[in-house]
Write a protein that holds these residues in place. Structure first.
Motif, mmCIF file in Angstrom:
data_model
loop_
_atom_site.group_PDB
_atom_site.id
_atom_site.type_symbol
_atom_site.label_atom_id
_atom_site.label_comp_id
_atom_site.label_asym_id
_atom_site.label_seq_id
_atom_site.Cartn_x
_atom_site.Cartn_y
_atom_site.Cartn_z
ATOM 1 N N SER A 243 -26.751 -22.510 47.377
ATOM 2 C CA SER A 243 -25.426 -22.818 47.924
ATOM 3 C C SER A 243 -24.481 -23.285 46.827
ATOM 4 C CB SER A 243 -25.534 -23.904 49.012
ATOM 5 O OG SER A 243 -26.270 -23.434 50.112
ATOM 6 N N TYR A 244 -24.994 -24.100 45.923
ATOM 7 C CA TYR A 244 -24.172 -24.583 44.823
ATOM 8 C C TYR A 244 -23.769 -23.424 43.912
ATOM 9 C CZ TYR A 244 -22.506 -27.624 41.072
ATOM 10 O OH TYR A 244 -21.726 -28.246 40.132
ATOM 11 N N LYS A 245 -24.747 -22.573 43.603
ATOM 12 C CA LYS A 245 -24.464 -21.412 42.753
ATOM 13 C C LYS A 245 -23.442 -20.487 43.425
ATOM 14 C CE LYS A 245 -26.879 -17.998 39.901
ATOM 15 N NZ LYS A 245 -26.454 -18.595 38.620
ATOM 16 N N LYS A 246 -23.568 -20.315 44.729
ATOM 17 C CA LYS A 246 -22.639 -19.465 45.475
ATOM 18 C C LYS A 246 -21.225 -20.038 45.412
ATOM 19 C CE LYS A 246 -22.094 -17.269 50.007
ATOM 20 N NZ LYS A 246 -22.666 -17.155 51.387
ATOM 21 N N ARG A 247 -21.113 -21.362 45.498
ATOM 22 C CA ARG A 247 -19.808 -22.016 45.413
ATOM 23 C C ARG A 247 -19.153 -21.739 44.055
ATOM 24 N NH1 ARG A 247 -17.553 -26.713 47.903
ATOM 25 N NH2 ARG A 247 -15.979 -27.733 46.607
ATOM 26 N N ILE A 248 -19.951 -21.825 42.998
ATOM 27 C CA ILE A 248 -19.438 -21.569 41.649
ATOM 28 C C ILE A 248 -18.997 -20.116 41.515
ATOM 29 C CG2 ILE A 248 -20.063 -21.444 39.205
ATOM 30 C CD1 ILE A 248 -19.691 -24.293 40.208
ATOM 31 N N ARG A 249 -19.828 -19.204 42.013
ATOM 32 C CA ARG A 249 -19.534 -17.771 41.861
ATOM 33 C C ARG A 249 -18.294 -17.356 42.641
ATOM 34 N NH1 ARG A 249 -24.059 -14.701 40.099
ATOM 35 N NH2 ARG A 249 -22.710 -12.872 40.321
ATOM 36 N N LYS A 250 -17.937 -18.125 43.679
ATOM 37 C CA LYS A 250 -16.763 -17.801 44.486
ATOM 38 C C LYS A 250 -15.497 -18.469 43.960
ATOM 39 C CE LYS A 250 -18.698 -16.647 49.001
ATOM 40 N NZ LYS A 250 -18.678 -17.000 50.451
ATOM 41 N N ASN A 251 -15.641 -19.343 42.986
ATOM 42 C CA ASN A 251 -14.503 -20.086 42.463
ATOM 43 C C ASN A 251 -13.738 -19.224 41.462
ATOM 44 O OD1 ASN A 251 -12.721 -21.884 41.202
ATOM 45 N ND2 ASN A 251 -14.145 -23.598 41.354
ATOM 46 N N LYS A 252 -12.552 -18.787 41.844
ATOM 47 C CA LYS A 252 -11.760 -17.888 41.002
ATOM 48 C C LYS A 252 -10.777 -18.642 40.090
ATOM 49 C CE LYS A 252 -13.759 -14.430 42.983
ATOM 50 N NZ LYS A 252 -14.843 -13.730 42.257
ATOM 51 N N ALA A 253 -10.861 -19.965 40.104
ATOM 52 C CA ALA A 253 -9.970 -20.759 39.262
ATOM 53 C C ALA A 253 -10.278 -20.527 37.789
ATOM 54 C CB ALA A 253 -10.122 -22.240 39.600
ATOM 55 N N THR A 254 -9.293 -20.769 36.948
ATOM 56 C CA THR A 254 -9.444 -20.631 35.503
ATOM 57 C C THR A 254 -9.333 -22.011 34.856
ATOM 58 O OG1 THR A 254 -8.517 -18.395 35.494
ATOM 59 C CG2 THR A 254 -8.500 -19.596 33.415
ATOM 60 N N ILE A 255 -10.246 -22.319 33.938
ATOM 61 C CA ILE A 255 -10.185 -23.592 33.225
ATOM 62 C C ILE A 255 -10.161 -23.316 31.720
ATOM 63 C CG2 ILE A 255 -11.373 -24.874 35.037
ATOM 64 C CD1 ILE A 255 -13.914 -24.785 33.337
ATOM 65 N N SER A 256 -9.695 -24.290 30.976
ATOM 66 C CA SER A 256 -9.658 -24.190 29.519
ATOM 67 C C SER A 256 -10.903 -24.883 28.974
ATOM 68 C CB SER A 256 -8.403 -24.851 28.971
ATOM 69 O OG SER A 256 -8.364 -24.753 27.564
ATOM 70 N N VAL A 257 -11.771 -24.116 28.334
ATOM 71 C CA VAL A 257 -13.066 -24.625 27.877
ATOM 72 C C VAL A 257 -13.013 -24.944 26.392
ATOM 73 C CG1 VAL A 257 -15.514 -24.085 27.590
ATOM 74 C CG2 VAL A 257 -14.303 -23.325 29.646
ATOM 75 N N SER A 258 -13.446 -26.154 26.053
ATOM 76 C CA SER A 258 -13.555 -26.561 24.650
ATOM 77 C C SER A 258 -14.988 -26.336 24.195
ATOM 78 C CB SER A 258 -13.199 -28.045 24.496
ATOM 79 O OG SER A 258 -11.929 -28.314 25.033
ATOM 80 N N ASP A 259 -15.223 -25.363 23.312
ATOM 81 C CA ASP A 259 -16.555 -25.088 22.778
ATOM 82 C C ASP A 259 -16.812 -26.022 21.598
ATOM 83 O OD1 ASP A 259 -17.648 -23.047 24.402
ATOM 84 O OD2 ASP A 259 -16.310 -21.587 23.475
ATOM 85 N N LEU A 260 -17.728 -26.967 21.798
ATOM 86 C CA LEU A 260 -18.001 -27.944 20.742
ATOM 87 C C LEU A 260 -19.232 -27.571 19.925
ATOM 88 C CD1 LEU A 260 -17.326 -31.194 22.804
ATOM 89 C CD2 LEU A 260 -15.760 -29.918 21.334
#
Length: 256
Positions: free
Chosen positions: A48-65
């Motif tokens: 269910s958690y994975k499904k929630r993530i896969r359905k999230n079409k929002a865009t975020i700015s990721v900082s690769d450290l």
């Protein structure tokens, strides 16, 4: 990719299942945990958690450290794509969930929360297990924390900060350490050394992507030969490290 392909072919040639494993501890771990396929209610929570993530079409700015992403070329990333390509896969999430139950893990530490799939795999159905997870990217950390709250995970604590800044402040000992961030040789070795004082005889370390590149494989080889390490299990994707002093030093390559 060439390094991974060559490493995988070697893994296929040298890996085994439970047959030929003469260590009682490793044999039972493989047969009673790695290969135990019965369904568990925790798996539905993870799905269910994975499904929630896969359905999230929002865009975020990721900082690769750390070493950066081989898949994403931009820091602007869709959450659904992160979950698809960078998050813990369902098969591995189930395995991690079983390991926590089988080894009776009470305190777990995760380096590299990402969107939270690894944290959830540890915490789901394991109410007696407390999970401390550290994420360097502020937007990714906020996303994961919001999702943890939505699923009422009271046993997950998330710290947003760089690993090198947070680790020296930790004082608790951990039963499980899942290192899934900054996939570089020097950083991986540095985290391992920093966390050894926070481990005990029965602590298990899990290193993600040990064949991601030549540097990570070199780090894995150095960890295998570390004086504190007795038993290691190479499953290609993950490397398991045990410090059990009662065990003879031995390295296993196991198909999962």
């Amino acid at each position: 990719m060439i390094h991974q392909s060559k490493s995988y072919l070697k893994f296929l040639r040298t890996s085994r299942n439970q047959h030929g494993v003469h260590s009682p501890f490793v044999y039972q771990l493989v047969t009673q945990c790695f290969y135990k396929r019965q369904q568990h209610t925790a798996y539905e929570i993870i799905k269910s958690y994975k499904k929630r993530i896969r359905k999230n079409k929002a865009t975020i700015s990721v900082s690769d450290l750390g070493s950066g992403s081989r898949i994403f070329k931009s820091s602007e990333r869709k959450v659904s794509k992160i979950g698809k390509f960078a998050g813990t896969k369902l098969k591995r999430a189930k395995l991690l969930n079983r390991i926590v139950r089988y080894l009776n893990i009470l305190k777990a530490l995760e380096l590299g929360t990402s969107v939270g799939l690894g944290s959830v795999a540890i915490a789901a159905g394991n109410e007696n297990t407390s999970v401390l997870t550290i994420e360097g990217c502020p937007e990714t950390a906020k996303l994961a924390k919001d999702n943890f709250n939505s699923f009422n995970f009271e046993n997950i604590e998330l710290i947003n900060g760089e690993f090198d800044n947070v680790l020296p402040k930790l004082q608790s000992t951990f039963d499980l350490v899942f290192i899934d961030g900054n996939h570089t040789k020097n950083a991986t070795l540095r985290y391992f050394e920093a966390l050894l004082p926070l481990s005990h005889n029965d602590t298990v370390f899990i290193f993600d992507d040990i064949y991601l590149n030549k540097d990570m494989t070199k780090a894995w080889e150095l960890i295998k030969n570390h004086e504190s390490v007795t038993v290691t299990i190479d499953t290609f994707k993950w490397g398991f490290v045990f410090l059990r002093k009662e065990q003879a030093k031995e390295h296993f390559v196991i198909r999962v």
